[in-house]
Design a protein around this motif. Structure first.
Motif, PDB file in Angstrom:
ATOM      1  N   LYS A  44      37.853  44.023  41.029  1.00 47.33           N
ATOM      2  CA  LYS A  44      36.797  44.419  40.112  1.00 47.33           C
ATOM      3  C   LYS A  44      35.477  43.742  40.478  1.00 47.33           C
ATOM      4  O   LYS A  44      34.421  44.379  40.478  1.00 47.33           O
ATOM      5  CB  LYS A  44      37.201  44.058  38.682  1.00 47.33           C
ATOM      6  CG  LYS A  44      36.130  44.426  37.654  1.00 47.33           C
ATOM      7  CD  LYS A  44      36.504  43.958  36.264  1.00 47.33           C
ATOM      8  CE  LYS A  44      36.349  42.446  36.153  1.00 47.33           C
ATOM      9  NZ  LYS A  44      36.568  41.963  34.769  1.00 47.33           N
ATOM     10  N   CYS A  55      37.322  51.820  42.642  1.00 43.71           N
ATOM     11  CA  CYS A  55      35.887  51.621  42.522  1.00 43.71           C
ATOM     12  C   CYS A  55      35.226  53.000  42.599  1.00 43.71           C
ATOM     13  O   CYS A  55      35.342  53.695  43.619  1.00 43.71           O
ATOM     14  CB  CYS A  55      35.379  50.723  43.646  1.00 43.71           C
ATOM     15  SG  CYS A  55      33.656  50.207  43.457  1.00 43.71           S
ATOM     16  N   TRP A  72      34.422  49.878  37.830  1.00 37.94           N
ATOM     17  CA  TRP A  72      35.826  49.602  38.159  1.00 37.94           C
ATOM     18  C   TRP A  72      36.735  50.238  37.114  1.00 37.94           C
ATOM     19  O   TRP A  72      36.586  49.991  35.923  1.00 37.94           O
ATOM     20  CB  TRP A  72      36.059  48.105  38.210  1.00 37.94           C
ATOM     21  CG  TRP A  72      37.466  47.708  38.558  1.00 37.94           C
ATOM     22  CD1 TRP A  72      38.410  47.204  37.711  1.00 37.94           C
ATOM     23  CD2 TRP A  72      38.074  47.766  39.851  1.00 37.94           C
ATOM     24  NE1 TRP A  72      39.572  46.944  38.380  1.00 37.94           N
ATOM     25  CE2 TRP A  72      39.400  47.276  39.705  1.00 37.94           C
ATOM     26  CE3 TRP A  72      37.655  48.190  41.101  1.00 37.94           C
ATOM     27  CZ2 TRP A  72      40.285  47.189  40.769  1.00 37.94           C
ATOM     28  CZ3 TRP A  72      38.532  48.104  42.169  1.00 37.94           C
ATOM     29  CH2 TRP A  72      39.833  47.615  42.000  1.00 37.94           C
TER      30      TRP A  72
END
Length: 365
Positions: free
Chosen positions: A285, A304, A297
């Motif tokens: 993240k 992503c 995220w």
């Protein structure tokens, strides 16, 4: 450009022949200066200053430069988001018009100079006056396309609305058209019935439409385009053979389709994604949200994806758990420190008061 700049241009006519007296060969053609500026400029004013060097004074245009780095979703822009520069032989003007975009929610670009002094210098007022009742066709603030933009801008709520507007032509019924198919957002001069007070019929007009939205353009280098003259609303699609038979037997269209009635097509990079610019997804993240302000995220899928604080953009889907980087405001740290100090002082005061009260009670006993 990878600098975050988006540049468009529209042609400006010059009706003041004396301006061409200052054109000299010690210059560079417009296309070369525009290309160079787009490669090296870092912002809107930089693009304009770079472009105007060695001004040729030939093929004079208005350029509109959008600096996407100055745009933050859900926040009102202030300066340097939108610059324009207009060129004529021996002179030019460049202006930050972000304020007009903020006030009007659009910026009109309609083949007439935005700068009043250039409008006058290039001979537009004289031309408008010479055309009498039909002069508004060449007017800056009374021209049909400007008035259409002013009327329709508030009605454009979605990207699809915008795409439809960019292909607007309803000359049969729209009062701003004056019955002329050339006086609409996407013109069709070929549909004029011969010679009219506004000009003659010609195989000329809007050839295509191009639109983009920054959320797609900045994250995936994507844009939308349609390679056809306008049709619909009683307007037939362009047909080379029909035009050749009716108007110009010498018209040659070898290598081109005969019939033009195509659909919108989405163009862009085959594999570019700002959230995966090295070809791989982020491993965590923190890597993701620090990679780019337009990346978020997805906790459920551990991906992503392009997006902002509200959600992923468009075709990206996150089933559950969406996080983006939270930018600290400039005032955040001082406020936190001040509040913390106040709380600590308040707690100390309460503690001391309580201790003093207990001490006093014990002494009394």
């Amino acid at each position: 450009a990878d600098s975050g700049l988006y540049v468009i241009e529209t042609t400006l006519n010059n009706y003041n022949e004396s301006l061409y007296d200052v054109v000299v060969p010690q210059s560079l053609f417009t296309w070369l200066r525009a290309y160079h500026a787009t490669l090296v400029a870092k912002n809107g004013s930089d693009w304009a200053k770079t472009f105007i060097r060695h001004n040729s004074g030939t093929y004079n245009n208005q350029y509109v430069i959008v600096d996407s780095n100055k745009f933050v979703r859900y926040e009102k822009p202030t300066t340097d988001l939108l610059w324009i520069i207009e060129q004529f032989p021996g002179t030019y003007r460049m202006t930050d018009v972000t304020y007009q975009l903020v006030n009007d929610l659009y910026f009109p670009s309609v083949n007439t100079p935005w700068h009043e002094d250039l409008y006058e210098l290039a001979g537009y007022p004289e031309l408008v006056e010479s055309l009498g009742d039909y002069g508004n066709l060449r007017s800056a603030l009374k021209g049909p396309r400007y008035l259409l933009m002013k009327r329709e801008a508030a009605r454009i709520k979605t990207f699809d609305d915008f795409k439809q507007f960019m292909r607007y032509n309803n000359f049969h019924r729209d009062p701003y058209a004056n019955g002329d198919p050339a006086q609409q957002i996407l013109s069709r001069y070929d549909l004029r019935p011969g010679v009219t007070p506004y000009g003659a019929q010609n195989n000329f007009g809007g050839l295509d439409s191009k639109c983009l939205r920054l959320t797609e353009a900045r994250t995936k280098l994507q844009m939308h385009a349609l390679a056809s003259p306008v049709s619909g609303n009683g307007i037939p699609p362009w047909n080379f053979t029909e035009y050749k038979i009716k108007y110009n037997p010498n018209l040659n269209f070898n290598g081109l389709p005969e019939y033009w009635d195509f659909n919108w097509t989405q163009f862009g990079s085959a594999d570019y994604n700002v959230c995966q610019y090295d070809g791989t997804s982020a491993d965590s993240k923190d890597q993701c949200i620090n990679r780019n302000p337009l990346c978020g995220w997805c906790i459920y899928s551990q991906k992503c994806l392009p997006g902002d604080k509200s959600a992923p953009f468009f075709d990206a889907v996150c089933e559950d758990g969406w996080e983006v980087k939270q930018e600290e405001k400039a005032y955040a740290l001082p406020v936190i420190i001040s509040v913390t100090v106040i709380i600590v002082v308040f707690v100390l005061v309460v503690f001391v008061s309580s201790f003093y009260h207990s001490y006093k009670v014990r002494n009394q006993l």
